[in-house]
Design a protein around this motif. Structure first.
Motif, short mmCIF file in Angstrom:
data_model
loop_
_atom_site.label_atom_id
_atom_site.label_comp_id
_atom_site.label_asym_id
_atom_site.label_seq_id
_atom_site.Cartn_x
_atom_site.Cartn_y
_atom_site.Cartn_z
N HIS A 1 26.46 35.32 38.56
CA HIS A 1 26.54 36.34 37.53
C HIS A 1 27.00 37.80 38.38
O HIS A 1 27.80 38.71 37.99
CB HIS A 1 25.39 36.55 36.54
N GLU B 1 29.03 29.07 36.29
CA GLU B 1 28.22 27.66 36.07
C GLU B 1 28.61 26.66 34.86
O GLU B 1 28.92 25.50 35.11
CB GLU B 1 26.78 27.98 35.64
N HIS B 2 29.19 27.15 33.80
CA HIS B 2 29.48 26.22 32.60
C HIS B 2 30.95 25.58 32.89
O HIS B 2 31.43 24.62 32.40
CB HIS B 2 29.35 26.87 31.38
N HIS C 1 24.67 29.88 27.25
CA HIS C 1 25.77 29.18 26.93
C HIS C 1 25.83 27.65 27.64
O HIS C 1 26.81 27.19 27.87
CB HIS C 1 26.98 30.12 27.61
N SER D 1 35.69 34.14 32.34
CA SER D 1 34.59 33.76 31.65
C SER D 1 34.52 32.21 31.44
O SER D 1 35.35 31.49 31.60
CB SER D 1 34.27 34.75 30.39
N CYS D 2 33.14 31.76 31.32
CA CYS D 2 32.95 30.52 30.88
C CYS D 2 33.50 29.92 29.75
O CYS D 2 33.76 28.98 29.59
CB CYS D 2 31.52 30.34 30.70
N CYS E 1 31.05 35.76 36.78
CA CYS E 1 30.76 36.42 35.64
C CYS E 1 31.22 37.78 35.38
O CYS E 1 32.01 38.13 34.46
CB CYS E 1 29.30 36.40 35.19
N CYS F 1 32.25 40.00 32.29
CA CYS F 1 31.91 39.51 31.06
C CYS F 1 30.40 40.16 30.35
O CYS F 1 30.22 40.46 29.21
CB CYS F 1 31.81 38.00 31.08
N ASN G 1 32.87 35.84 25.17
CA ASN G 1 32.10 35.40 24.17
C ASN G 1 31.19 36.31 23.34
O ASN G 1 30.79 35.87 22.08
CB ASN G 1 31.49 33.96 24.43
S1 SF4 Z 1 28.82 34.31 29.04
FE1 SF4 Z 1 29.79 35.38 30.57
S2 SF4 Z 1 27.96 35.92 31.73
FE2 SF4 Z 1 27.23 34.22 30.57
S3 SF4 Z 1 27.80 32.47 31.94
FE3 SF4 Z 1 29.62 32.83 30.67
S4 SF4 Z 1 30.80 34.09 31.98
FE4 SF4 Z 1 28.84 34.43 32.90
#
Ligand code: SF4
Lengths: 176, 422
Positions: free
Chosen positions: B64, B101-102, B123, B297-298, B358, B361, B380
């Motif tokens: 993050h 991560e995701h 998420h 972003s994820c 991140c 985001c 998102n």
């Molecule tokens: S929503 Fe944004 S802050 Fe949360 S894991 Fe996904 S990229 Fe990172």
């Protein structure tokens, strides 16, 4: 278990970014979090909130990020209980695990007004608006969770019972 | 039973389960990041736990505020690093091999079909795209789960979301999910499982599937899920290092509700401030000028996402009135984007490339908004203040709309930029 406090009223879909902004998440000290709680939604909140105050909200309170810093900040600021029409799932789990009582009642969230004095019986789910002299029935908190709340959250509860990890299973809260 | 019910039943040692039932579920993978893991580690220690349940099933990803944006963030990463070391965790991803991560976990083959995954990040529901049950929890619970390898869950009711018809040009998984959230509301699937199915989904590439399950939480859902098929197997085949199981919903599975969406009637979508359900057709939003565009972003930092953006930006310059930030979600995606010449296209167009993080985001770093600024992001969430100043605005869209809008300087349909034949 009874609680009594003054009401702070919020609307629907109060998200965890609004409760505590991400820029304060490079640490997790409850005192610092409490200073910035609801900063964007209600700038005066953190200054004026008193220990024992009760937060009232409409639908989907605590939606968005899973940050446990949100219920932690509210609790550290002195909020003793949250009443809402509904809670976002992760916030609900987090609140109870931290020992912050959460009650669902759509009627209460409609009728009770900002500043009203309210008494809450956690065992029965009864909510009394002492200012308007009205009574509402929220969903009662299951007995196990009440115990958890009384002990001050999941961790303290486990410590108090001096449970070994193996026995942990039997006292796990009923999360949703 | 539905796919969600079957996975939960199998992980609780039961043949049959029904919505509402409470289960003690075995966990295949537990995830934490630089914001949530420090609290989880504290909880883990406070309980008196000594060892994690399995050192190759706990994954820590500092993503993050990394590369650490300030001293406090660096200290949070340190907590993770020391814990990973003392617990001999197999999966601690430092910058250099890191990513969001995701996007990272599926890429590394750490999540597989049929798994139960919990993560202290909302998420975490992203992995449903692989046919896994995955959901977000809080830090205290992650701490407890890291110790025990188990967690209680209430079996959710399932919603069946059936998509049929051919996708329109420039319509991706992002548009389908934005449309769906616009239709259902941000609490439309509260406590429920969103099962995405139908021919449109079957024809959807993995990146778009991840985007859809990623945003299930934006409708309040407990998890989003897609039955594994050929496309899933193709993705998993070269990555899986352990056995996995395929689950499918029974024909007579019971759903709380079935909703149908005609994909051929869905056009590129935009979510307007300050809630992801405030969705409109991109052609109907009027003239909205923007100060910053974020592609990453994820949700939309996948290689496919960068490819679409590059296709639009190729040989063009972004508007001089805005900044474009491109963030590949992982190091692997970054490397591939260089190889394919995508990075070159972005640089020539006038974009800045950030290392995987991140970052903006969540208003962390690498592109935070000032008062009054307006951003279009492929992320998102567009909650008030999400990307910076409380009086800034965030609009959400697909990478195609984001790239086209970066060229125009205002939110627009990709056709406005591509029709000119450049
Ligand atoms: S929503 Fe944004 S802050 Fe949360 S894991 Fe996904 S990229 Fe990172």
């Amino acid at each position: 278990m009874k609680l009594e406090g003054r009401i702070w009223k919020f609307g629907s879909n109060v998200d965890t970014d609004a409760i505590i902004a991400a820029r304060y998440l490079n640490q997790s000290d409850p005192k610092i979090l409490a200073k910035h709680v609801m900063e964007e939604e209600r700038p005066e909140f953190s200054r004026k909130v008193r220990k024992g105050d009760i937060l009232l909200a409409e639908k989907n309170f605590g939606c968005g990020s899973s940050r446990e810093h949100a219920p932690l900040a509210l609790k550290a600021a002195g909020i003793s209980c949250i009443i809402a029409t509904s809670f976002a799932r992760i916030f609900y789990r987090n609140g109870l695990n931290l020992g912050l009582p959460l009650l669902e009642s759509s009627e209460a969230s409609e009728v009770i007004q900002e500043g009203d004095r309210v008494r809450v019986h956690l065992t029965t789910g009864e909510i009394f608006d002492l200012t308007q002299r009205k009574k509402f029935l929220g969903k009662p908190i299951p007995p196990f969770m009440q115990e958890l709340i009384k002990d001050g959250g999941l961790i303290r509860h486990l410590k108090k019972k001096r449970l070994k990890i193996k026995g942990y299973r039997s006292v796990r809260p009923r999360t949703i | 039973m539905t796919i969600t019910e079957k996975i939960l039943a199998a992980h609780a040692g039961k043949k049959q389960v029904a919505p509402g039932e409470l289960l003690n579920v075995r966990i295949d993978l537990a995830l934490g990041n630089d914001i949530t893991a420090p609290l989880a580690i504290k909880a883990f220690q406070e309980i008196g736990a000594k060892k994690v349940f399995q050192r190759n099933r706990v994954v820590l990803v500092p993503d993050h505020f990394t590369p650490a944006k300030d001293i406090l963030s660096a200290e949070q990463c340190q907590v993770l690093r020391e814990f990973a070391k003392s617990q001999h965790l197999s999966h601690f991803f430092e910058i250099g091999e890191c990513g969001i991560e995701h996007a990272l976990l599926p890429e590394k083959g750490l999540v597989l079909p049929g798994d139960v995954v919990i993560g202290a990040d909302s998420h975490t529901c992203t992995y449903g795209a692989l046919g896994a049950f995955s959901t977000g929890v809080g830090s205290t619970e992650l701490g407890a789960a890291m110790a025990t390898g188990k967690l209680w869950f209430k079996v959710p009711e399932s919603l069946k979301l059936l998509y049929y018809g051919k996708r329109n040009p420039w319509v991706s998984g992002k548009d389908l999910i934005l449309f769906t959230i616009g239709d259902m509301g941000v609490d439309g699937a509260l406590y429920q499982a969103m099962e995405f199915c139908g021919e449109t989904i079957q024809n959807l590439p993995m990146a778009s599937r991840f985007t859809m399950t990623n945003m299930a939480i934006e409708a309040g859902a407990k998890n989003g899920i897609i039955e594994p098929d050929e496309i899933t197997f193709q993705f998993v085949k070269s990555r899986a290092k352990r056995a996995y199981r395929i689950y499918r919903s029974d024909r007579d599975a019971i759903y709380a509700e079935i909703r149908e969406y005609n994909a051929s009637k869905i056009f590129p979508q935009v979510a307007l401030p300050h809630i992801p359900s405030n969705v409109a057709d991109v052609r109907e939003v009027g003239k909205i000028e923007i100060d910053q565009v974020l592609i990453g972003s994820c949700t939309n930092g996948h290689l496919d996402d960068l490819r679409v953006a590059a296709k639009i930006l190729k040989g063009k310059k972004i508007s001089s009135s805005l900044r474009l930030i491109v963030i590949p979600a992982t190091q692997e995606i970054y490397r591939q984007a260089i190889k394919e010449g995508l990075v070159e296209i972005f640089l020539s167009a006038g974009a800045v490339i950030s290392p995987p993080t991140c970052g903006p985001c969540l208003g962390g770093h690498m592109g935070v908004l000032a008062k009054g600024e307006r951003a279009l992001a492929t992320t998102n969430r567009n909650f008030r203040g999400r990307m910076g100043h409380p009086q800034s605005e965030v609009y959400l869209s697909s990478p195609a709309v984001a790239a086209a809008s970066a060229v125009k300087g205002r939110i627009c349909h990709p056709e406005e930029v591509m029709r000119k034949g450049t």
